[in-house]
Scaffold this motif. Structure first.
Motif, PDB file in Angstrom:
ATOM      1  N   GLY A 157     -30.548  -9.281  -8.847  1.00  0.00           N
ATOM      2  CA  GLY A 157     -31.696  -8.838  -8.069  1.00  0.00           C
ATOM      3  C   GLY A 157     -32.400  -7.695  -8.753  1.00  0.00           C
ATOM      4  N   ASN A 188     -35.009  -3.878  -7.858  1.00  0.00           N
ATOM      5  CA  ASN A 188     -35.282  -2.819  -6.887  1.00  0.00           C
ATOM      6  C   ASN A 188     -36.205  -3.286  -5.766  1.00  0.00           C
ATOM      7  OD1 ASN A 188     -35.103  -0.688  -9.610  1.00  0.00           O
ATOM      8  ND2 ASN A 188     -33.851  -0.340  -7.804  1.00  0.00           N
ATOM      9  N   PHE A 189     -36.029  -2.649  -4.609  1.00  0.00           N
ATOM     10  CA  PHE A 189     -36.796  -2.957  -3.404  1.00  0.00           C
ATOM     11  C   PHE A 189     -38.292  -2.887  -3.679  1.00  0.00           C
ATOM     12  CE2 PHE A 189     -39.020  -1.971   0.449  1.00  0.00           C
ATOM     13  CZ  PHE A 189     -38.335  -2.601   1.466  1.00  0.00           C
ATOM     14  N   CYS A 242     -39.187  -8.114  -0.037  1.00  0.00           N
ATOM     15  CA  CYS A 242     -38.377  -7.809   1.144  1.00  0.00           C
ATOM     16  C   CYS A 242     -38.558  -8.902   2.198  1.00  0.00           C
ATOM     17  CB  CYS A 242     -38.760  -6.450   1.719  1.00  0.00           C
ATOM     18  SG  CYS A 242     -37.708  -5.965   3.109  1.00  0.00           S
ATOM     19  N   ALA A 292     -33.249  -9.950   4.054  1.00  0.00           N
ATOM     20  CA  ALA A 292     -32.874  -8.677   3.437  1.00  0.00           C
ATOM     21  C   ALA A 292     -32.782  -7.572   4.479  1.00  0.00           C
ATOM     22  CB  ALA A 292     -33.884  -8.301   2.355  1.00  0.00           C
ATOM     23  N   GLU A 301     -29.648  -8.045   6.405  1.00  0.00           N
ATOM     24  CA  GLU A 301     -28.498  -7.631   5.598  1.00  0.00           C
ATOM     25  C   GLU A 301     -28.351  -6.112   5.617  1.00  0.00           C
ATOM     26  OE1 GLU A 301     -25.159  -7.741   3.478  1.00  0.00           O
ATOM     27  OE2 GLU A 301     -26.224  -9.572   4.023  1.00  0.00           O
ATOM     28  N   LEU A 302     -29.467  -5.391   5.450  1.00  0.00           N
ATOM     29  CA  LEU A 302     -29.420  -3.934   5.488  1.00  0.00           C
ATOM     30  C   LEU A 302     -28.982  -3.436   6.859  1.00  0.00           C
ATOM     31  CD1 LEU A 302     -32.653  -3.042   3.471  1.00  0.00           C
ATOM     32  CD2 LEU A 302     -30.275  -2.702   2.746  1.00  0.00           C
ATOM     33  N   ILE A 355     -31.836   0.468  -3.482  1.00  0.00           N
ATOM     34  CA  ILE A 355     -31.766  -0.751  -2.685  1.00  0.00           C
ATOM     35  C   ILE A 355     -32.204  -1.915  -3.571  1.00  0.00           C
ATOM     36  CG2 ILE A 355     -32.532  -1.960  -0.607  1.00  0.00           C
ATOM     37  CD1 ILE A 355     -31.075   0.582   0.093  1.00  0.00           C
ATOM     38  N   LEU A 404     -32.775  -6.087  -4.024  1.00  0.00           N
ATOM     39  CA  LEU A 404     -33.026  -7.334  -3.299  1.00  0.00           C
ATOM     40  C   LEU A 404     -32.774  -8.499  -4.253  1.00  0.00           C
ATOM     41  CD1 LEU A 404     -36.377  -6.344  -1.527  1.00  0.00           C
ATOM     42  CD2 LEU A 404     -34.041  -6.073  -0.676  1.00  0.00           C
ATOM     43  N   LYS A 405     -32.089  -9.511  -3.762  1.00  0.00           N
ATOM     44  CA  LYS A 405     -31.680 -10.603  -4.652  1.00  0.00           C
ATOM     45  C   LYS A 405     -32.872 -11.437  -5.101  1.00  0.00           C
ATOM     46  CE  LYS A 405     -30.508 -14.480  -1.571  1.00  0.00           C
ATOM     47  NZ  LYS A 405     -31.257 -15.516  -2.313  1.00  0.00           N
ATOM     48  N   ALA A 430     -29.420  -8.261   0.135  1.00  0.00           N
ATOM     49  CA  ALA A 430     -29.715  -6.892  -0.309  1.00  0.00           C
ATOM     50  C   ALA A 430     -28.403  -6.205  -0.644  1.00  0.00           C
ATOM     51  CB  ALA A 430     -30.464  -6.122   0.774  1.00  0.00           C
ATOM     52  N   THR A 460     -37.740   4.060   1.629  1.00  0.00           N
ATOM     53  CA  THR A 460     -37.710   2.626   1.370  1.00  0.00           C
ATOM     54  C   THR A 460     -38.619   1.859   2.324  1.00  0.00           C
ATOM     55  OG1 THR A 460     -35.423   2.758   0.561  1.00  0.00           O
ATOM     56  CG2 THR A 460     -36.235   0.590   1.186  1.00  0.00           C
TER      57      THR A 460
END
Length: 285
Positions: free
Chosen positions: A87, A89-90, A95, A99, A102-103, A172, A174-175, A185, A209
């Motif tokens: 992944g 970065n956010f 997003c 995600a 998941e967070l 953070i 993200l895949k 995430a 974020t």
């Protein structure tokens, strides 16, 4: 970095630099990430093998032990080796609802890990005083400091939980859409994790974020996360203190660490802090 050739020889792979943090330099190679801590950092933050082992232990405690490969010393440096997450970065574009879910689930699980002690009233008073002194020439910031003081009583004495303490967008991941078998995430960089108020973690997540999503989407995402907690209302109420305080911290940081960016930080963050506090009662959960 003198240990890099030795690492490449040990793992028989070429290592390429990734964006690093303040404490360490980070490299990637063939499905692995290598975080290299210098022998010493600061008096308040460990370096070398102590930092590498601390981060590995914190990751394991946070339920991320499957990502840890090993931590070892090499020529005085500490090296943490982890599996590489597929992944990046956010970003708002990447997003997804998955995600955010998941967070939400991750932080609710993380903050269920009780820690000894409670949030210190003296520490909260010290932080407000520090930010008030740094921002002494900003009348609106002074007004906000005054508004936050009575809320110390609502936050002080809160039982502490295990917290990441720095979940900004750079920490953070993200895949990638094509990745399979991994969470949507992943929260990285665990060397600063400590006992704290879960609301502080969520305040940093919000200001560092979620706000990248835009005002309305950020608020909706924050509420979505808070509702995953078993007792969301007290947590939500403490955000009235922590979110504005986090913005004050950011302005303090720019003035003391990167003064060239201070004016822009104030223009961006002070209105957001004031608006969140002033409109909090109308936001609802």
């Amino acid at each position: 970095m003198e240990v890099l050739p030795a690492l490449e020889a040990r793992y028989q792979m070429r290592l390429t630099p990734l964006v690093g943090g303040a404490e360490a330099r980070t490299f990637a190679g063939d499905g692995l990430v290598f975080k290299i801590y210098p022998p010493a950092h600061t008096s308040s933050q460990p370096g070398g093998i102590l930092a590498a082992r601390l981060e590995a232990l914190n990751m394991t405690k946070a339920g991320l032990g499957e990502w840890v490969v090993e931590a070892f010393a090499m020529d005085g440096y500490g090296v943490l080796v982890t599996r590489r997450y597929p992944g990046s970065n956010f970003t708002p574009e990447a997003c997804s609802a998955a995600a955010l879910d998941e967070l939400a689930d991750f932080f609710a699980r993380l903050h269920s890990l009780a820690e000894p002690g409670v949030v210190s009233r003296a520490r909260l008073e010290e932080r407000l005083g520090q930010f008030g002194a740094t921002l002494h020439d900003l009348p609106q910031a002074q007004r906000l400091v005054g508004w936050l003081r009575p809320h110390i009583e609502e936050v002080a004495g809160t039982p502490q939980a295990f917290c990441h303490r720095d979940p900004h967008a750079g920490n953070i991941l993200l895949k990638h859409p094509e990745a399979q078998g991994v969470p949507a995430a992943l929260v990285v960089d665990w060397v600063r994790a400590q006992p704290d108020d879960p609301a502080r973690d969520l305040a940093i997540l919000t200001t560092g974020t979620l706000e990248l999503l835009g005002k309305e989407a950020a608020l909706a995402a924050l509420k979505r996360i808070v509702r995953r907690y078993p007792n969301p209302l007290p947590l939500w109420r403490r955000l009235r203190f922590w979110v504005p305080l986090t913005y004050l911290h950011d302005m303090h940081w720019f003035r003391t660490k990167q003064p060239a960016g201070f004016r822009a930080a104030v223009a961006e963050k002070l209105p957001r802090a004031l608006e969140f506090y002033q409109h909090f009662e109308a936001l609802g959960l």
